[in-house]
Design a protein around this motif. Structure first.
Motif, short mmCIF file in Angstrom:
data_model
loop_
_atom_site.label_atom_id
_atom_site.label_comp_id
_atom_site.label_asym_id
_atom_site.label_seq_id
_atom_site.Cartn_x
_atom_site.Cartn_y
_atom_site.Cartn_z
N PHE A 1 0.87 -1.18 0.00
CA PHE A 1 0.00 0.00 0.00
C PHE A 1 0.90 1.23 0.00
O PHE A 1 1.70 1.42 0.89
N LEU A 2 0.80 2.02 -1.04
CA LEU A 2 1.64 3.21 -1.16
C LEU A 2 0.89 4.41 -0.62
O LEU A 2 -0.23 4.68 -1.00
N VAL A 3 1.52 5.12 0.28
CA VAL A 3 0.92 6.29 0.87
C VAL A 3 1.67 7.51 0.38
O VAL A 3 2.90 7.56 0.40
#
Length: 62
Positions: free
Chosen positions: A57-59
């Motif tokens: 999950f890229l934030v």
């Protein structure tokens, strides 16, 4: 994916009147009896079996 493509091409041929109502084979159309969803679900399961690691999950840092 080839199956989905063939269903779409068949539906397009029917839409363009290349296939008459009398010649129509409903089971050749996509979305018949949820077969599309079954096939997509099967492909997701096979993909997961081959690649069980989680998708990161890229934030956004902003």
């Amino acid at each position: 994916m080839g199956y989905l493509k063939s269903c779409g091409e068949y539906a397009q041929a029917y839409h363009e009147s290349d296939i008459s109502d009398d010649e129509l084979m409903v089971e050749e159309l996509a979305y018949m009896d949820d077969n599309l969803y079954d096939r997509v679900g099967d492909m997701i399961a096979l993909f997961y079996k081959a690649h069980p690691e989680p998708i990161p999950f890229l934030v956004d840092s902003e």
